[in-house]
Design a protein around this motif. Structure first.
Motif, short mmCIF file in Angstrom:
data_model
loop_
_atom_site.label_atom_id
_atom_site.label_comp_id
_atom_site.label_asym_id
_atom_site.label_seq_id
_atom_site.Cartn_x
_atom_site.Cartn_y
_atom_site.Cartn_z
N TYR A 24 -42.05 64.40 121.81
CA TYR A 24 -40.63 63.98 121.46
C TYR A 24 -39.67 64.69 122.28
N SER A 25 -39.96 65.08 123.62
CA SER A 25 -39.08 65.66 124.17
C SER A 25 -38.27 64.68 125.10
N VAL B 240 -42.11 62.64 130.98
CA VAL B 240 -42.63 61.91 129.68
C VAL B 240 -41.98 60.62 129.87
N LYS B 241 -42.78 59.55 129.57
CA LYS B 241 -42.70 58.14 129.93
C LYS B 241 -43.39 57.22 129.01
N TYR B 242 -42.67 56.07 128.41
CA TYR B 242 -43.55 55.19 127.49
C TYR B 242 -44.89 54.69 128.50
N GLY B 243 -46.12 54.41 127.82
CA GLY B 243 -47.26 53.92 128.53
C GLY B 243 -48.35 53.61 127.73
N TYR B 244 -49.51 53.15 128.16
CA TYR B 244 -50.63 53.08 127.11
C TYR B 244 -50.87 54.35 126.40
N ASN C 52 -46.28 55.51 118.62
CA ASN C 52 -45.06 55.03 119.22
C ASN C 52 -44.07 55.86 119.94
N LEU C 53 -44.63 56.72 120.86
CA LEU C 53 -43.98 58.05 121.36
C LEU C 53 -44.27 57.77 123.03
#
Length: 267
Positions: free
Chosen positions: A173-174, A180-184, A190-191
């Motif tokens: 959640y940081s 910290v990035k969106y990826g598979y 959904n984080l």
């Protein structure tokens, strides 16, 4: 007004010197006399011999500490060779590092709470370890010193060993961690996430090397970065075991080019 008064004690047979101080109390409108024994008179010379000062107690209060974690982790550290490796690479900090590791293994809590734990448990440092001292120590453990340790550690345990390479993602959640990035997301959450790559000895189960990557990077593209690191670390005669997430024509070609043995699942 101060004066010396003689006071004989029948029990001890000594004549004591009593210092008497008189003062006028304005509020109570009376004279108050304070008396204090300062010694006794020598029967031959008549001199006042001062009282002996009481010696302060030098006895140390017993302290009870838990030894369970220390007995287990000390044995593991010596058996795996981790203690000797840390002494080699971090001669000034190895006790502190192990103390932090013991706490994290035993409690799994933030290092800011380590101080209270060290007061109740036997540790390699064997003293109270305040959070401030931990935070002052952390800047010394940069990527350069980590790589120095990884190089020494891999050479220490690689005999008759082969290694597995894999990547896992850790959701977060940081909003302060740059990687910290969106990826598979393997957990279907959904984080945003951070990817952790790790090389582990198959026979021993001991981690040899790790690195973090942005959560948006796929496994197939991280292998090329790892191969560059393996060359720098002088890892020779590696046998890598990888899942199909690493399978690509480019990766297979690069593995051959680096002269590495590998087992990989085909996509």
């Amino acid at each position: 007004m101060t004066s010396i008064i003689k006071q004989y004690d029948k029990k001890t047979g000594k004549t004591y010197a009593v210092e008497s101080t008189s003062r006028w109390d304005k509020e109570r409108k009376t004279c108050i006399c304070d008396r204090k024994v300062i010694g006794h008179f020598d029967p031959e010379t008549g001199e006042i011999l001062p009282n002996r000062k009481r010696k302060e107690s030098t006895k140390q209060t017993a302290i009870a500490k838990s030894a369970g974690c220390s007995l287990l982790f000390d044995h593991a550290g010596e058996k795996t060779g981790l203690v000797s490796a840390l002494k080699k690479v971090y001669p000034n900090h190895w006790e502190k590092l192990l103390t932090c590791a013991y706490y994290l293994l035993a409690e799994g809590n933030a290092l800011s709470h380590c101080e209270q734990w060290t007061e109740r448990n036997i540790t390699p440092l064997n003293e109270r370890f305040p959070a401030q001292r931990i935070f002052e120590m952390l800047p010394d453990f940069n990527r350069d010193t980590q790589m120095e340790f990884f190089q020494y550690w891999a050479h220490k345990i690689r005999e008759n060993e082969y290694f597995a390479l894999d990547i896992t993602s850790i959701s977060s959640y940081s909003s302060l961690i740059k990687t910290v990035k969106y990826g598979y997301n393997r957990d279907k959450e959904n984080l945003e996430q951070v990817n952790l790559g790790m090389v582990v000895g198959i026979k021993t189960g001991i981690p040899v090397y790790f690195h973090t990557y942005p959560g948006s990077i796929h496994n197939v593209s991280t292998l090329q970065q790892n191969l560059t690191v393996f060359d720098w670390l002088a890892y020779k005669k590696l046998h890598l075991v990888m899942d199909r997430g690493f399978c690509s024509k480019t990766n297979v070609s690069d593995l051959y080019a680096h002269g590495l043995r590998f087992t990989i699942a085909l996509s």
